[in-house]
Design a protein around this motif. Structure first.
Motif, PDB file in Angstrom:
ATOM      1  N   ARG A  93       0.811  -1.217   0.000  1.00 28.50           N
ATOM      2  CA  ARG A  93       0.000   0.000   0.000  1.00 28.50           C
ATOM      3  C   ARG A  93       0.841   1.261   0.000  1.00 28.50           C
ATOM      4  N   GLY A  94       2.069   1.149   0.496  1.00 33.52           N
ATOM      5  CA  GLY A  94       2.925   2.321   0.571  1.00 33.52           C
ATOM      6  C   GLY A  94       3.400   2.842  -0.767  1.00 33.52           C
ATOM      7  N   VAL A  95       3.126   2.109  -1.851  1.00 35.51           N
ATOM      8  CA  VAL A  95       3.521   2.581  -3.179  1.00 35.51           C
ATOM      9  C   VAL A  95       2.715   3.819  -3.569  1.00 35.51           C
ATOM     10  N   ARG A  96       1.495   3.892  -3.105  1.00 38.65           N
ATOM     11  CA  ARG A  96       0.612   5.010  -3.468  1.00 38.65           C
ATOM     12  C   ARG A  96       0.801   6.158  -2.478  1.00 38.65           C
ATOM     13  N   PRO A  97       1.207   7.340  -2.944  1.00 38.03           N
ATOM     14  CA  PRO A  97       1.360   8.491  -2.047  1.00 38.03           C
ATOM     15  C   PRO A  97       0.008   9.130  -1.742  1.00 38.03           C
ATOM     16  N   PRO A  98      -0.075   9.997  -0.737  1.00 42.43           N
ATOM     17  CA  PRO A  98      -1.324  10.742  -0.491  1.00 42.43           C
ATOM     18  C   PRO A  98      -1.683  11.592  -1.715  1.00 42.43           C
ATOM     19  N   LEU A  99      -2.955  11.588  -2.079  1.00 41.96           N
ATOM     20  CA  LEU A  99      -3.383  12.300  -3.279  1.00 41.96           C
ATOM     21  C   LEU A  99      -4.287  13.493  -2.982  1.00 41.96           C
ATOM     22  N   SER A 100      -4.918  13.493  -1.834  1.00 42.04           N
ATOM     23  CA  SER A 100      -5.834  14.585  -1.501  1.00 42.04           C
ATOM     24  C   SER A 100      -5.315  15.340  -0.276  1.00 42.04           C
ATOM     25  N   GLN A 101      -5.886  16.504  -0.047  1.00 40.88           N
ATOM     26  CA  GLN A 101      -5.494  17.296   1.115  1.00 40.88           C
ATOM     27  C   GLN A 101      -5.811  16.559   2.406  1.00 40.88           C
ATOM     28  N   ALA A 102      -6.948  15.860   2.433  1.00 39.10           N
ATOM     29  CA  ALA A 102      -7.332  15.117   3.637  1.00 39.10           C
ATOM     30  C   ALA A 102      -6.332  14.002   3.937  1.00 39.10           C
ATOM     31  N   GLU A 103      -5.857  13.330   2.904  1.00 42.62           N
ATOM     32  CA  GLU A 103      -4.886  12.267   3.112  1.00 42.62           C
ATOM     33  C   GLU A 103      -3.550  12.822   3.607  1.00 42.62           C
ATOM     34  N   VAL A 105      -3.199  15.508   5.417  1.00 49.34           N
ATOM     35  CA  VAL A 105      -3.417  15.911   6.804  1.00 49.34           C
ATOM     36  C   VAL A 105      -3.321  14.701   7.731  1.00 49.34           C
ATOM     37  N   ARG A 106      -3.915  13.575   7.305  1.00 43.16           N
ATOM     38  CA  ARG A 106      -3.839  12.362   8.128  1.00 43.16           C
ATOM     39  C   ARG A 106      -2.398  11.877   8.247  1.00 43.16           C
ATOM     40  N   GLU A 107      -1.638  11.956   7.155  1.00 42.36           N
ATOM     41  CA  GLU A 107      -0.247  11.547   7.194  1.00 42.36           C
ATOM     42  C   GLU A 107       0.565  12.457   8.121  1.00 42.36           C
ATOM     43  N   PHE A 108       0.258  13.743   8.079  1.00 42.68           N
ATOM     44  CA  PHE A 108       0.951  14.703   8.930  1.00 42.68           C
ATOM     45  C   PHE A 108       0.621  14.475  10.400  1.00 42.68           C
ATOM     46  N   GLU A 109      -0.600  14.094  10.681  1.00 42.69           N
ATOM     47  CA  GLU A 109      -1.002  13.817  12.058  1.00 42.69           C
ATOM     48  C   GLU A 109      -0.255  12.602  12.618  1.00 42.69           C
ATOM     49  N   LYS A 110       0.001  11.612  11.775  1.00 47.50           N
ATOM     50  CA  LYS A 110       0.793  10.458  12.221  1.00 47.50           C
ATOM     51  C   LYS A 110       2.216  10.897  12.573  1.00 47.50           C
ATOM     52  N   TYR A 111       2.771  11.782  11.742  1.00 47.50           N
ATOM     53  CA  TYR A 111       4.119  12.272  12.002  1.00 47.50           C
ATOM     54  C   TYR A 111       4.168  13.103  13.281  1.00 47.50           C
ATOM     55  N   GLN A 112       3.084  13.815  13.588  1.00 40.58           N
ATOM     56  CA  GLN A 112       3.053  14.648  14.790  1.00 40.58           C
ATOM     57  C   GLN A 112       3.099  13.830  16.074  1.00 40.58           C
ATOM     58  N   GLN A 122       8.586  20.631  15.833  1.00 41.35           N
ATOM     59  CA  GLN A 122       7.226  20.982  16.256  1.00 41.35           C
ATOM     60  C   GLN A 122       6.672  22.204  15.526  1.00 41.35           C
ATOM     61  N   TYR A 123       7.535  22.964  14.848  1.00 42.03           N
ATOM     62  CA  TYR A 123       7.060  24.147  14.123  1.00 42.03           C
ATOM     63  C   TYR A 123       7.024  23.934  12.611  1.00 42.03           C
ATOM     64  N   ILE A 124       7.177  22.683  12.182  1.00 43.38           N
ATOM     65  CA  ILE A 124       7.192  22.401  10.757  1.00 43.38           C
ATOM     66  C   ILE A 124       5.794  22.572  10.161  1.00 43.38           C
ATOM     67  N   SER A 125       5.713  23.096   8.950  1.00 47.53           N
ATOM     68  CA  SER A 125       4.424  23.274   8.277  1.00 47.53           C
ATOM     69  C   SER A 125       4.098  22.046   7.428  1.00 47.53           C
ATOM     70  N   LEU A 126       2.865  21.999   6.941  1.00 47.89           N
ATOM     71  CA  LEU A 126       2.448  20.865   6.121  1.00 47.89           C
ATOM     72  C   LEU A 126       3.258  20.798   4.828  1.00 47.89           C
TER      73      LEU A 126
END
Length: 399
Positions: A93-103, A105-112, A122-126
């Protein structure tokens, strides 16, 4: 009856005569002495005729080149501190990158939720997160591409019957080693995603796992490159009857390549600990030849793997030893080798000078990414030339 059939019958009859057997024997058993694999060839569009061995050799050399690309890309990912941006291992599944803004955001939340975000970014932007995410994604995707480059042609060659029993085992070993390399990559990343008790320093991956990840990649590269050379390069026809110490030169070359490999592995500990930022002077480390804290940790063995000063110091020493070994090998073997082997020795000497210069420049300029990546690439070039020289020495005919 066709003329060719009549000729074969006549030859078989004449071979029963003892006196003529020795004369006609080299003519008759052509098909029995020459293997079918050597007789068959593939015609390329431009009229070139390439044997099966050549095709297999170019395939393996191409795969080894892709491994070089993966190592260089992994080094850049490490230097840009992008390796911990993807917090999950999803081989399919990791072959496919996030394609939408919502995806995204979810990926960024995992990184947070990762220690790197909490204690460093902690001050990094999306948008900044997307950049480091794509760096790590490119490295992982390139690793998957190597798997396809090995597995798909291997399946084709297997179906066509091009792989000998020995080559089947080697290709299976390369495939297994690549899979293990992917596992080691995630095992390494996982060490940087685990929040430690009393976290007081910047989160980073384990230098031990980083060394294992790099070491397995170098072993994979060496195996592919060596087999590729074996299938594409013909042995030199220039006999070396005057070279009485050929065995000594071979042992010398083996030791030199071992030093090159060991120096590259020690670089993994320097990278894993960011030890290149400790002493940025040369030839001394600050104002001393040997840093005062070289054995500060107890027990003493930990210094060689966990002490920033010691890891940089030992990497320098190994670099000096490698340079001296390459120079000694060149001096000892000069004017004694066939042309192609001598060319490999000359290029090895030239490359070790370039590599040392890149290492010093990287150190003095506080490890900029372009120079540091070039230094890491130089280690692979040095290893390649060393393996080529070993290969040439192994196939020198003796009289």
């Amino acid at each position: 009856m066709p003329a060719s059939t009549m000729l074969t019958s006549m030859q078989r009859s004449l071979l029963r005569l003892p006196r003529l057997r020795s004369v006609l024997q080299p003519i008759t058993p052509i098909r029995s002495t020459v293997s079918d694999a050597a007789l068959l060839s593939q015609k390329l569009p431009h009229g070139l005729v390439v044997s099966r061995d050549k095709v297999l050799g170019y395939w393996l050399l191409g795969c080894s080149g892709m491994v070089v690309g993966a190592v260089v890309l992994g080094g850049v990912t490490r230097l840009t501190e992008s390796g911990l941006s993807i917090t999950e291992w999803q081989p399919i599944r990791g072959v496919r990158p996030p394609l939408s803004q919502a995806e995204w955001v979810r990926e960024f939340e995992k990184y947070q939720d990762s220690p790197e975000f909490k204690y460093k970014n902690q001050y990094i932007s999306l948008n900044e997160f997307k950049w480091i995410w794509y760096m790590e994604y490119a490295h992982r995707l390139w690793g998957r591409a190597i798997g396809v480059a090995i597995a798909v042609p291997a399946a084709y060659f297997l179906i066509r019957g091009w792989l000998s029993p020995a080559m089947k085992k080697k290709v299976l070993a390369f495939t297994a080693l690549l899979g293990f390399q992917g596992f080691l990559g995630w095992y390494m990343v996982k060490s940087g995603l685990e929040e430690k008790k009393n976290q007081y320093e910047i989160p980073r991956v384990s230098q031990y796992r980083l060394c294992a990840h790099l070491g397995s990649a170098l072993v994979l590269f060496a195996g592919l490159f060596w087999e590729g050379l074996s299938l594409t390069l013909r042995p030199q026809r220039q006999p070396v009857g005057f070279l009485r110490d050929l065995r000594t030169i071979r042992h010398f070359a083996h030791g030199t390549v071992g030093l090159i490999f060991l120096t590259a592995l020690s670089g993994a500990f320097v990278a894993g600990l960011d030890a290149g930022l400790v002493y940025n002077s040369w030839p001394k480390m600050a104002d001393r030849w040997i840093p005062s804290d070289v054995l500060a940790m107890k027990p003493a063995w930990r210094n060689f793997f966990e002490n920033h000063s010691t890891t940089q110091f030992q990497h320098r020493l190994l670099g000096y030893l490698t340079t001296a070994s390459v120079a000694g090998l060149w001096l000892y073997s000069r004017k004694k080798l066939p042309h192609r082997a001598q060319l490999a020795a000359n290029l090895l000497l030239l490359m070790v000078g370039v590599q040392v210069s890149l290492g010093i420049a990287t150190l003095l300029t506080y490890v900029p990414t372009p120079l540091a990546a070039s230094h890491q690439s130089g280690s692979l070039a040095l290893l390649s030339l060393g393996l080529w020289l070993m290969h040439e020495l192994r196939r020198i005919p003796k009289i």
